[in-house]
Design a protein around this motif. Structure first.
Motif, PDB file in Angstrom:
ATOM      1  N   UNK A 219      32.691  33.296  36.792  1.00 46.47           N
ATOM      2  CA  UNK A 219      31.462  34.066  36.979  1.00 46.47           C
ATOM      3  C   UNK A 219      31.078  34.129  38.453  1.00 46.47           C
ATOM      4  N   UNK A 220      31.395  33.066  39.197  1.00 47.29           N
ATOM      5  CA  UNK A 220      31.047  33.035  40.617  1.00 47.29           C
ATOM      6  C   UNK A 220      31.805  34.091  41.416  1.00 47.29           C
ATOM      7  N   UNK A 221      32.951  34.547  40.899  1.00 47.31           N
ATOM      8  CA  UNK A 221      33.765  35.521  41.618  1.00 47.31           C
ATOM      9  C   UNK A 221      33.582  36.949  41.099  1.00 47.31           C
ATOM     10  N   UNK A 222      32.685  37.151  40.156  1.00 41.69           N
ATOM     11  CA  UNK A 222      32.529  38.486  39.578  1.00 41.69           C
ATOM     12  C   UNK A 222      32.140  39.499  40.649  1.00 41.69           C
ATOM     13  N   UNK A 223      31.139  39.169  41.447  1.00 40.15           N
ATOM     14  CA  UNK A 223      30.683  40.104  42.483  1.00 40.15           C
ATOM     15  C   UNK A 223      31.784  40.378  43.500  1.00 40.15           C
TER      16      UNK A 223
ATOM     17  N   UNK B   6      38.664  43.015  36.309  1.00 39.69           N
ATOM     18  CA  UNK B   6      38.452  42.253  35.070  1.00 39.69           C
ATOM     19  C   UNK B   6      39.703  41.471  34.687  1.00 39.69           C
ATOM     20  N   UNK B   7      40.859  42.095  34.832  1.00 41.72           N
ATOM     21  CA  UNK B   7      42.113  41.409  34.515  1.00 41.72           C
ATOM     22  C   UNK B   7      42.332  40.225  35.445  1.00 41.72           C
ATOM     23  N   UNK B   8      42.033  40.393  36.723  1.00 41.80           N
ATOM     24  CA  UNK B   8      42.205  39.306  37.690  1.00 41.80           C
ATOM     25  C   UNK B   8      41.284  38.140  37.361  1.00 41.80           C
ATOM     26  N   UNK B   9      40.057  38.414  36.956  1.00 39.33           N
ATOM     27  CA  UNK B   9      39.136  37.343  36.596  1.00 39.33           C
ATOM     28  C   UNK B   9      39.639  36.559  35.375  1.00 39.33           C
TER      29      UNK B   9
ATOM     30  N   UNK C 214      35.362  37.466  29.803  1.00 42.61           N
ATOM     31  CA  UNK C 214      35.318  38.919  29.626  1.00 42.61           C
ATOM     32  C   UNK C 214      33.897  39.428  29.513  1.00 42.61           C
ATOM     33  N   UNK C 215      33.009  38.639  28.917  1.00 47.44           N
ATOM     34  CA  UNK C 215      31.626  39.086  28.752  1.00 47.44           C
ATOM     35  C   UNK C 215      30.950  39.246  30.108  1.00 47.44           C
ATOM     36  N   UNK C 216      31.052  38.220  30.958  1.00 48.40           N
ATOM     37  CA  UNK C 216      30.413  38.302  32.275  1.00 48.40           C
ATOM     38  C   UNK C 216      31.043  39.397  33.130  1.00 48.40           C
ATOM     39  N   UNK C 217      32.359  39.571  33.029  1.00 43.33           N
ATOM     40  CA  UNK C 217      33.036  40.596  33.822  1.00 43.33           C
ATOM     41  C   UNK C 217      32.612  41.993  33.394  1.00 43.33           C
ATOM     42  N   UNK C 218      32.476  42.206  32.097  1.00 43.31           N
ATOM     43  CA  UNK C 218      32.118  43.540  31.603  1.00 43.31           C
ATOM     44  C   UNK C 218      30.634  43.828  31.766  1.00 43.31           C
ATOM     45  N   UNK C 219      29.812  42.811  31.792  1.00 42.08           N
ATOM     46  CA  UNK C 219      28.381  43.035  32.012  1.00 42.08           C
ATOM     47  C   UNK C 219      28.141  43.612  33.403  1.00 42.08           C
ATOM     48  N   UNK C 220      28.877  43.116  34.390  1.00 40.05           N
ATOM     49  CA  UNK C 220      28.653  43.538  35.767  1.00 40.05           C
ATOM     50  C   UNK C 220      29.270  44.901  36.046  1.00 40.05           C
ATOM     51  N   UNK C 221      30.488  45.124  35.591  1.00 38.22           N
ATOM     52  CA  UNK C 221      31.199  46.348  35.985  1.00 38.22           C
ATOM     53  C   UNK C 221      32.070  46.867  34.856  1.00 38.22           C
ATOM     54  N   UNK C 222      31.454  47.479  33.868  1.00 37.86           N
ATOM     55  CA  UNK C 222      32.212  48.106  32.794  1.00 37.86           C
ATOM     56  C   UNK C 222      31.315  49.071  32.035  1.00 37.86           C
ATOM     57  N   UNK C 223      31.873  50.199  31.680  1.00 38.00           N
ATOM     58  CA  UNK C 223      31.155  51.169  30.861  1.00 38.00           C
ATOM     59  C   UNK C 223      31.482  51.011  29.389  1.00 38.00           C
ATOM     60  N   UNK C 224      32.586  50.353  29.100  1.00 37.91           N
ATOM     61  CA  UNK C 224      33.001  50.147  27.715  1.00 37.91           C
ATOM     62  C   UNK C 224      33.586  48.747  27.586  1.00 37.91           C
ATOM     63  N   UNK C 225      33.368  48.121  26.449  1.00 40.67           N
ATOM     64  CA  UNK C 225      33.802  46.754  26.220  1.00 40.67           C
ATOM     65  C   UNK C 225      32.727  46.003  25.467  1.00 40.67           C
ATOM     66  N   UNK C 226      33.083  44.889  24.878  1.00 43.52           N
ATOM     67  CA  UNK C 226      32.117  44.130  24.085  1.00 43.52           C
ATOM     68  C   UNK C 226      31.025  43.523  24.962  1.00 43.52           C
ATOM     69  N   UNK C 227      31.366  43.076  26.158  1.00 44.16           N
ATOM     70  CA  UNK C 227      30.354  42.569  27.070  1.00 44.16           C
ATOM     71  C   UNK C 227      29.378  43.656  27.474  1.00 44.16           C
TER      72      UNK C 227
END
Length: 274
Positions: free
Chosen positions: A127-131, A144-147, A213-226
């Protein structure tokens, strides 16, 4: 005079040592699973009744919301997008982590060179590296894949190296005394003994990938469970939030079961018991 004797056939025994077939054991397991699920649904319903639909969606409300999201393709697209990201990132983590773990466990200088970095980065949550991932890699699939890869690779590496270092020293000496080369020792002694550790690391990494995946998709995703969970929160749709959470749990259960079945069929000779 010839005396013939007949032996009474011994009934088949299950793993527990009791007479009976695997069919009865399977039915008993299914019954226990069904009972556990019913109890869980009952507790869920009681909590929903106590706190109301504004805080906790009931099982029936969650099911209705799932049908609503499935009808317009939102749920299906979210499942496909999140699954693709998880499987790619987790798979890369296993493919990279297992060989690195073998090297760390077998070669002291490699362990001494890589251990400080592994011990440093494994304590920093993804989560610390999401930004930074979004800034460096963009809002596309790569970040997202890298995270998820970052999440999985250290877990697999540590479990694999622990498996290598747990190999009985007498086995290694016996193989060497019989003339086995270093490569043969790795293939015939070290790797088979390490497979259960690699499998455990892969399963743990899979679980942590779902967390990331949830934290990654919350920040930068238009589609996904997060993204679905976050969007549902913005619209005040608690039932949609419960659909996203429940779907994550079901997906994790399914993927872990598939991994266990594959391991039992392919790696059972190496002692992969799950």
């Amino acid at each position: 005079m010839t005396i013939t004797t007949t032996e009474t056939p011994t009934p088949a025994r299950t793993r527990s040592g009791r007479p009976g077939g695997t069919g009865a054991q399977g039915l008993r397991t299914l019954a226990l699973y069904a009972l556990a699920i019913l109890v869980g649904l009952g507790v869920w319903q009681l909590v929903a009744v106590k706190y109301g639909p504004s805080l906790v969606a009931s099982p029936s409300e969650t099911l209705s919301a799932a049908r609503e999201l499935a009808s317009d393709g939102t749920l299906g697209n979210s499942v496909i997008a999140s699954s693709r990201r998880i499987l790619i990132g987790w798979g890369l983590g296993v493919v990279v982590g297992a060989p690195v773990g073998l090297l760390i466990g077998q070669i002291r200088i490699v362990r001494q060179l890589l251990e400080p970095y592994i011990e440093f980065f494994r304590f920093i949550p993804p989560v610390a590296f999401v930004t930074l991932a979004v800034v460096w890699l963009g809002i596309g699939e790569t970040s997202k894949v890298v995270l998820i890869f970052y999440t999985a690779v250290f877990i697999v590496t540590l479990n694999t190296s622990a498996g290598v270092m747990a190999v009985n020293e007498s086995k290694l000496r016996a193989a060497a005394s019989l003339g086995a080369s270093r490569r043969q020792i790795l293939q015939r002694v070290v790797l088979p003994s390490t497979v259960p550790y690699i499998l455990t690391g892969a399963r743990l990494a899979m679980g942590n990938s779902f967390l990331t995946i949830v934290s990654a998709e919350i920040v930068a995703a238009q589609v996904g469970l997060g993204s679905l969970i976050w969007t549902s929160r913005n619209y005040g749709r608690i039932d949609w939030v419960f659909v996203g959470i429940t779907t994550l749990g079901i997906l994790g259960l399914v993927y872990d079961r598939i991994l266990r079945v594959i391991a039992m069929r392919v790696l059972y000779k190496y002692g992969a018991k799950v």
